[in-house]
Structures are given as C-alpha cells and as structure tokens.
Write a protein that holds these residues in place. Structure first.
Motif, PDB file in Angstrom:
ATOM      1  N   UNK A 185       0.829  -1.209   0.000  1.00 41.35           N
ATOM      2  CA  UNK A 185       0.000   0.000   0.000  1.00 41.35           C
ATOM      3  C   UNK A 185       0.860   1.254   0.000  1.00 41.35           C
ATOM      4  N   UNK A 186       2.052   1.120   0.548  1.00 43.04           N
ATOM      5  CA  UNK A 186       2.941   2.285   0.562  1.00 43.04           C
ATOM      6  C   UNK A 186       3.439   2.598  -0.847  1.00 43.04           C
ATOM      7  N   UNK A 187       3.691   1.591  -1.612  1.00 45.79           N
ATOM      8  CA  UNK A 187       4.241   1.812  -2.947  1.00 45.79           C
ATOM      9  C   UNK A 187       3.182   1.929  -4.034  1.00 45.79           C
ATOM     10  N   UNK A 188       2.017   1.382  -3.781  1.00 39.49           N
ATOM     11  CA  UNK A 188       0.951   1.458  -4.784  1.00 39.49           C
ATOM     12  C   UNK A 188      -0.301   2.064  -4.156  1.00 39.49           C
ATOM     13  N   UNK A 189      -0.962   2.871  -4.929  1.00 41.62           N
ATOM     14  CA  UNK A 189      -2.150   3.550  -4.410  1.00 41.62           C
ATOM     15  C   UNK A 189      -3.217   2.538  -3.990  1.00 41.62           C
ATOM     16  N   UNK A 190      -3.199   1.390  -4.592  1.00 40.59           N
ATOM     17  CA  UNK A 190      -4.198   0.377  -4.261  1.00 40.59           C
ATOM     18  C   UNK A 190      -3.914  -0.870  -5.069  1.00 40.59           C
ATOM     19  N   UNK A 191      -4.726  -1.857  -4.843  1.00 44.63           N
ATOM     20  CA  UNK A 191      -4.505  -3.114  -5.553  1.00 44.63           C
ATOM     21  C   UNK A 191      -4.623  -2.908  -7.065  1.00 44.63           C
ATOM     22  N   UNK A 192      -5.564  -2.092  -7.455  1.00 42.79           N
ATOM     23  CA  UNK A 192      -5.767  -1.861  -8.877  1.00 42.79           C
ATOM     24  C   UNK A 192      -4.521  -1.293  -9.534  1.00 42.79           C
ATOM     25  N   UNK A 193      -3.915  -0.323  -8.858  1.00 45.65           N
ATOM     26  CA  UNK A 193      -2.720   0.272  -9.450  1.00 45.65           C
ATOM     27  C   UNK A 193      -1.632  -0.776  -9.626  1.00 45.65           C
ATOM     28  N   UNK A 194      -1.533  -1.653  -8.649  1.00 43.79           N
ATOM     29  CA  UNK A 194      -0.550  -2.729  -8.764  1.00 43.79           C
ATOM     30  C   UNK A 194      -0.844  -3.601  -9.986  1.00 43.79           C
ATOM     31  N   UNK A 195      -2.091  -3.963 -10.150  1.00 44.10           N
ATOM     32  CA  UNK A 195      -2.462  -4.825 -11.272  1.00 44.10           C
ATOM     33  C   UNK A 195      -2.167  -4.141 -12.607  1.00 44.10           C
ATOM     34  N   UNK A 196      -2.478  -2.869 -12.671  1.00 47.49           N
ATOM     35  CA  UNK A 196      -2.208  -2.134 -13.904  1.00 47.49           C
ATOM     36  C   UNK A 196      -0.711  -2.124 -14.193  1.00 47.49           C
ATOM     37  N   UNK A 197       0.060  -1.963 -13.129  1.00 41.38           N
ATOM     38  CA  UNK A 197       1.510  -1.940 -13.347  1.00 41.38           C
ATOM     39  C   UNK A 197       2.028  -3.319 -13.759  1.00 41.38           C
ATOM     40  N   UNK A 198       1.428  -4.354 -13.236  1.00 42.44           N
ATOM     41  CA  UNK A 198       1.801  -5.700 -13.674  1.00 42.44           C
ATOM     42  C   UNK A 198       1.600  -5.803 -15.185  1.00 42.44           C
ATOM     43  N   UNK A 199       0.454  -5.345 -15.630  1.00 44.27           N
ATOM     44  CA  UNK A 199       0.170  -5.420 -17.066  1.00 44.27           C
ATOM     45  C   UNK A 199       1.161  -4.586 -17.860  1.00 44.27           C
ATOM     46  N   UNK A 200       1.369  -3.372 -17.412  1.00 46.09           N
ATOM     47  CA  UNK A 200       2.257  -2.483 -18.163  1.00 46.09           C
ATOM     48  C   UNK A 200       3.659  -3.067 -18.300  1.00 46.09           C
ATOM     49  N   UNK A 201       4.200  -3.510 -17.170  1.00 46.39           N
ATOM     50  CA  UNK A 201       5.571  -4.018 -17.214  1.00 46.39           C
ATOM     51  C   UNK A 201       5.647  -5.302 -18.041  1.00 46.39           C
ATOM     52  N   UNK A 202       4.670  -6.165 -17.877  1.00 53.48           N
ATOM     53  CA  UNK A 202       4.724  -7.473 -18.525  1.00 53.48           C
ATOM     54  C   UNK A 202       4.374  -7.391 -20.001  1.00 53.48           C
ATOM     55  N   UNK A 203       3.271  -6.771 -20.259  1.00 53.55           N
ATOM     56  CA  UNK A 203       2.786  -6.713 -21.628  1.00 53.55           C
ATOM     57  C   UNK A 203       3.747  -5.932 -22.512  1.00 53.55           C
ATOM     58  N   UNK A 204       4.251  -4.856 -21.945  1.00 52.70           N
ATOM     59  CA  UNK A 204       5.190  -4.033 -22.699  1.00 52.70           C
ATOM     60  C   UNK A 204       6.385  -4.834 -23.189  1.00 52.70           C
ATOM     61  N   UNK A 205       6.893  -5.684 -22.301  1.00 55.11           N
ATOM     62  CA  UNK A 205       8.082  -6.463 -22.665  1.00 55.11           C
ATOM     63  C   UNK A 205       7.797  -7.403 -23.825  1.00 55.11           C
ATOM     64  N   UNK A 206       6.610  -7.995 -23.818  1.00 52.82           N
ATOM     65  CA  UNK A 206       6.250  -8.922 -24.894  1.00 52.82           C
ATOM     66  C   UNK A 206       6.173  -8.190 -26.228  1.00 52.82           C
ATOM     67  N   UNK A 207       5.416  -7.127 -26.240  1.00 51.36           N
ATOM     68  CA  UNK A 207       5.246  -6.377 -27.473  1.00 51.36           C
ATOM     69  C   UNK A 207       6.596  -5.940 -28.021  1.00 51.36           C
ATOM     70  N   UNK A 208       7.420  -5.450 -27.149  1.00 52.27           N
ATOM     71  CA  UNK A 208       8.749  -5.001 -27.541  1.00 52.27           C
ATOM     72  C   UNK A 208       9.488  -6.114 -28.304  1.00 52.27           C
ATOM     73  N   UNK A 209       9.472  -7.275 -27.722  1.00 55.13           N
ATOM     74  CA  UNK A 209      10.170  -8.411 -28.309  1.00 55.13           C
ATOM     75  C   UNK A 209       9.613  -8.798 -29.683  1.00 55.13           C
ATOM     76  N   UNK A 210       8.309  -8.928 -29.729  1.00 55.84           N
ATOM     77  CA  UNK A 210       7.691  -9.371 -30.975  1.00 55.84           C
ATOM     78  C   UNK A 210       7.898  -8.351 -32.090  1.00 55.84           C
ATOM     79  N   UNK A 211       7.695  -7.098 -31.749  1.00 57.28           N
ATOM     80  CA  UNK A 211       7.886  -6.048 -32.752  1.00 57.28           C
ATOM     81  C   UNK A 211       9.316  -6.081 -33.280  1.00 57.28           C
ATOM     82  N   UNK A 212      10.257  -6.265 -32.356  1.00 58.88           N
ATOM     83  CA  UNK A 212      11.666  -6.309 -32.788  1.00 58.88           C
ATOM     84  C   UNK A 212      11.894  -7.449 -33.768  1.00 58.88           C
TER      85      UNK A 212
END
Lengths: 206, 206, 206, 206
Positions: free
Chosen positions: D57-84
């Motif tokens: 809770x100290x690092x994330x505004x709430x559970x939702x923010x954490x989940x969104x960040x999971x998606x951003x960090x994870x999904x971004x990496x995949x797209x990056x790879x495939x596009x490359x």
DNA sequence: AATGAATGAGGGTTCATTCAT
DNA sequence: AATGAATGAACCCTCATTCAT
C-alpha cells in the motif's frame, strides 16, 4: 525526542528546533481546522508543512505531544491577550464585558486556531480513553470567571447567585458563539458578543 | 442489509430484528459515551453487545447507518419527552423553565445517550468530508427555542433582544450543564438546572 | 446435503428437489453472466432466485457443488444439441462445418450460459488452488474433434497434420468467436461461424 | 502513494523505489499465475515478496494500481520483443510465421507472465463493475494482426477473407497454444508453433 | 423444505511509529 | 537534522457456511 531538560529545569531547545516545532504546530492547526481531528493524520500535517512524516516524529514524542503543544501555543496566546485587555478595568460589569469582547476580538483573526482548539479539546484522549482536556481542563477558566462574578457580588454590582453555574454558563456561551460563527462565517461575531455580554450582565444585576 | 420498506411505506422489521438493532444501538451508545466516536469501532461495539462483528454488518448497511440510527432512536426519545412536558404550559417564562428542567430531568437517567449524541453530532462525516449533522442538527433546536423567546416578546413578558443569540446561548448553557455534570457526577444537576433557568429568565425580562 | 444414493446407484432426488436445484442453477447462470464469477456471491444468486441464502446451502454441499452443477446442466445441453446435429453427416468436411455452425446456432439463444460457462471454467478452483476445469477438462473435446480430423485424413479429404494441434486450434477458435460476440453483441455470429468454418476447412484440405 | 510526476512529465522514482515496485510486481505475477486473480490477495503477494502487507500500500495507491503496473511491465516487454523480431520481414507469410514463432519463443521463458496477464485481463474490474481491460486489450492485438493480413491481401499473397475473423482466430489459437503448453509442460511448444503457423498460412493462401 | 440469524475468516486500506541512512 | 522505507495493528466490510427454529 529532541528536547532535553537543561540546568535551569526548563526545556532547552535550539532556535532551529523551536522554529520547526512552531512550523509543525502551525500546519497542524490548519489541517485540524480544515478536516477535523480524526482526519488530521500526521501524513496530512507533514504534507501541509512541506516536510516528511518522519520529521514530525523526530521533533515530537508522538501525535499526542504535538496536539498538546498545539493547545499550549495557541491557547497561551489567547489568554495573554485577554488578560492584557482586562488589565486596569475596575468594575465587575466592565470586566465581564471586556472578557467577552476581548476574546471575541482576538478570535476574529484566528478562526483556524479556534476550530483546532475545539477539535482537540473534544477529541484528544489519554491512554485510558478519557478526554485529555476534559471539562476539568476548564477548571482554570471557571476559577478565573468566578473571580469576576464574586468580585461583582462583593461590590454589590451583582446579586447573589451560584458563581459556578454562572461561570459554566458564561464559558459555554462564549464557546458556542465561536462555534456558531465557525459554522456561519457571515455571522456578525462582534454583534453577537455585544448581545451576549448584555445577556450575561442582565442575568447578574439585581 | 436487513431492513426493507413495507407496503405502508414504513420500515418493516421482525420483532427479533428490531430487538437486535436496539441492542446494538444500546451497545453503541455505551461505547461511544465511554471512549468517544473515533475509538468506537465496530469490534468494540460488538464485544460490548456480546455478539460478533459481522452481525452488526448483517443488521446495518454500514457503520454510518448504525450511527444514524443511534441518533434517531436517542434523539427522538428526548424530544418526545420534552415536548410532552411542555404541552399545556402557557406563559413564556414557564415554557423556558420547563424546557430546561425537563431535559435536565430526562438526562439524569440518560447520561450515556447525551454523550453519544454529542460525539456523533461532532464527528460523523459524510463521504464528502463534511459533518453529517452539521449546523442543521442545532438549527432545529435553535428554531424551537426561538419560538419560545419570540412568543415571550409578543406577550410582553420578555424585552426585545436577538433571539438567535439567545437560542444559541440557551442551548449551549444546557449542554454545558450536562457536560459539567458528566464530569462531576456528584454535582447537583437539578439545582444547576434551577439556577440556569433563573439566569436565562432574568436575562430576558425587562 | 439432500441428495442420496438410491438402490440403483443413481442419485435419487424428489421432483421438488430437482426443480429447486434447477431454479438455483438458472439464477446462478444469470448472475455469473452479468457480474462475473468473482462477484457472484451466494447472496446475489439467492436474491435473484427469490429465495434465502441458506436454501442454497441446503440444496448444495457448497458453492463449488453448485458451480459444478451449473456446468453439468449447461454443458450437457450443448453437447446434446451438437451431437444431434452431427448425426448422419458423412463427410469430414461437413462434420467440421456442422460442428461449428451447430454450436454457434445453439449459443445464439443461450448467451448467458455461454458467459457463465466461460467464467466458471476460468475461475473455479479446487482446494489445492488449481483450476477445477483446467485445460485437461478440454481433453474430452479435443478427443472428439480429433476423431473428425482423423476421419478426414483416413478418407483422404484432409491432408496430414498434427490432429492435436488442429483440435486445440479449432476449439480455441470457436471459444474466441463466442468471446468476441459476447463482447460485441452486434457482431454477426452466424457469419463469423461461416468464415471460421471456411478457415478451418482450408487449413485441412490439400 | 509514492510516485510523482516530475518536471519532464514522466513519472520520476528513485532507484530503490523502482526496485521495490518491480519486486512487488514480480511477486504479484507469480502469485496470480499460481492461484489465480481472485485468490491473489495483497497478503499473499506480500508474503511471497517477503515484505509486509502495508508496504504494498505504501508503494501502490491500491490493488488496482498494482495490477495495472503488472500489465504495463509485462505486456510491454512482450510487445517489444515481438515487434523487434518482425522488423525487416517483408512478406506477409513470413510476418505471420514470425509473429507466431516470436511470441512462442518469448513465452517459453515467461509462462507466469502469460498466465498472470490472462488472469488480470479477464478479472480486473473497474468501479462500475466492467472489465478494466475489456475488448480494448484485445482490440489492439486484433488491429495489429489485421494489418498483416490486409497487407498479404494487398500483395496478392492472401486470398480475400474477413480479416477480423482471421485476427480473432489467430489470436485465440496462439493463446490456446500457450494454455495447452502450460497444462502440459512436456508438450513441444516450438513444434506446435510451427504447425500452427502452417495452419494459419494455409487458411489464407489461395 | 425453508428461513433468518449468526459466525469467523479474510479482504483491502489507513496510519502512527520506528529505523537505517 | 532530515528523509523515505517499512512495519504491524486496527479499521470497516464481504462472504461462505452453520444452525436453531
């Protein structure tokens, strides 16, 4: 905790230390006045002061100590002013009027302090769960007011009545005046004070 | 949420349901009176009532609904009593005295309710952060008291004065009487009430 | 739990018992379809069914058993329909097309069931934390689809390819068609099914 | 909430802050992949990360923010790879194959991320009850795939067909490949990918 | 057969406080 | 002197489940 007991038995603090405490107290007053005691978290106060949360804990033993200092600094200033205004007044009726008008006059320019004081008085609790500033903390005020009324009775200005009841009533009436004004900012505080002084005076004279 | 709106537009609850709600409300009153609004957690209230925390949530939509019901049940009883006592009284001076003595008489046996009401009025907040029972909670009282004073002025019993200031002062004086009594249980409440009625009356008559 | 094992080794339930279970299952389907698996509490399902929460527990050993029965009743109806439609079809190409068109046709009138099934398949978990209907629960489907493809290969209609990959792809494509349609209600499901059948067929023929 | 917007309009975080967020995100991915979205409580994630619940809770505004960040960090990496991987590929057929093989290759080492993404996409909901990553999350993918297919049609490599149906089918087939592989770890992912690419290609060419 | 009452575990969140740096 | 990271307790609330009636 920073403060230490010096050789003179007084708390001795550096200038910078004192300035920080004052800054934190000021921030606390503003926050409490705005959002109430319960919502006035250290985080909120720290943000308002533009400092870190930890710094408050560094300068104050705990939230309670901060609240106590808010009261001491704020309340002290009021008493100072009112006592000064009552200096030299000789008749009981004038003392009574002066007390009401003086505190009202001071408060007009210190609304946040007023609100904060009320919040702290009504909410700050000791470890045992009791109010830290219970009605007992009014005892000092009651004594002071009783002096005025007893003085008036001794000079024959006032009739006989229960001075404690009068003091409690007087104190509460003044507080309520501020409370009403705090809730209704357009309310004419000075007029209210004048009317209140009239009421109190009439209740006392023969 | 248990309660539902019946065909008559009234809340319809089973006997047992109503009894539980009453029990929970009673526990809440006691806890709030003892430890204050902020420390009155559902856990504390549940423990006091001898039930599980979840059961409160079962009977009330949330803490707020519980608090509102505390006010409704408690406040309603007071008003009922005072209004009944004032029925048939004809002079303004007697109405004034009756009001003070009646509420004092009722409160002697309901100290906790008094305390709890004050705590809730001063602390229960809406989602927007504003006090749920803001000025409005006092406004109602002020209006009622103003009626008495205006009536006295119309009959010539009372002199001219600002009825709002008088109502605020009256209300606060009565509250303070209870506060003082709550803090000093040996204090003679009835005598205080009599003295207070005297003071108010003298402040009003010519 | 009400159901008991009768002398014939089958679960024997009274008519009324069965009707209740069916009613509860129907309500569960609707609720899950509307708010998703996670938000489909027993309270919500009970309210939808117009019965008490406890009654669900009376008829089902637990939430999991209810979910399993939702799947059995719903899924069973689909299989029944598709199998019936495929009866008598002789060529592999026609079997393939029929399978796709049949299930699409059925689903057009059973969107809630579709959604609910998907939710349960994707969320219902065993005590060990694993999905109760994992990919393994697709095994049955894969086997059935593989039969079609292997049949086509044996008759020479289809070229040689990995039938398991084909079955997985086929199954997923059909599911995705429904998912897309569920998310886009205006989407032309039947056209999609026709196009999909084309794609699958072309992927198989020489 | 820790993160703040810096003068460059980017989120500015200290190194240590970013490391903690990454650690928490990693723990979240693992937990979600193992027990599913619904059972992935902050307590569980914290325990996995070896930290206290409050720290999340100290690092994330709430559970939702954490989940969104999971998606951003994870999904971004995949797209990056495939596009490359798709960079420089010229024919539509090769683009198609490359897409399938690339994402399959990446995923072989990132099974948990795949699972977690799916769970979040299918379960994370907004306050209004709707899926936070609804159609939109797939829409982006569909658009990208459609480009490939439309390009193939424009060059004459591919026949005419509904590109949206093709994209939905393609996407689902790849997802199912991972799902099957996740459930059957011994399954030959690369071979499956090759077969799948064949199927898709054959479905498109004349 | 059915209900409503009741429990207890676990959910996410807030917050005063501590502590290494 | 000051910070930001971290903890742990307490908060209100939700929910599947149990049970007396």
């Amino acid at each position: 905790m920073r403060s230490e007991i010096g050789p003179d038995g007084q708390k001795s603090r550096s200038f910078i230390e004192d300035a920080r405490r004052a800054q934190i107290v000021a921030a606390a007053v503003e926050v409490i006045a705005e959002v109430g005691f319960a919502q006035a978290s250290l985080a909120r106060i720290a943000k308002r002061a533009g400092i870190s949360k930890g710094l408050i804990s560094y300068h104050f033993a705990g939230k309670d100590e901060l609240m106590v200092e808010v009261v001491e600094r704020t309340y002290g200033a009021i008493v100072e002013r009112v006592v000064a205004d009552m200096q030299g007044v000789e008749s009981a009726r004038q003392l009574l009027r002066t007390q009401v008008m003086s505190v009202a006059g001071y408060m007009r320019g210190h609304r946040s302090e007023l609100k904060a004081l009320g919040e702290i008085f009504g909410n700050l609790r000791d470890a045992d769960g009791g109010l830290h500033y219970g009605i007992k903390s009014n005892e000092e005020i009651y004594r002071a007011l009783e002096q005025i009324y007893r003085f008036g009775q001794s000079t024959g200005e006032f009739r006989e009545f229960d001075v404690r009841v009068m003091a409690v009533t007087h104190s509460a009436s003044v507080d309520a005046m501020f409370g009403y004004w705090a809730a209704n900012p357009d309310h004419d505080l000075e007029a209210h004070a004048r009317h209140l002084a009239d009421l109190l005076e009439r209740a006392c004279v023969t």
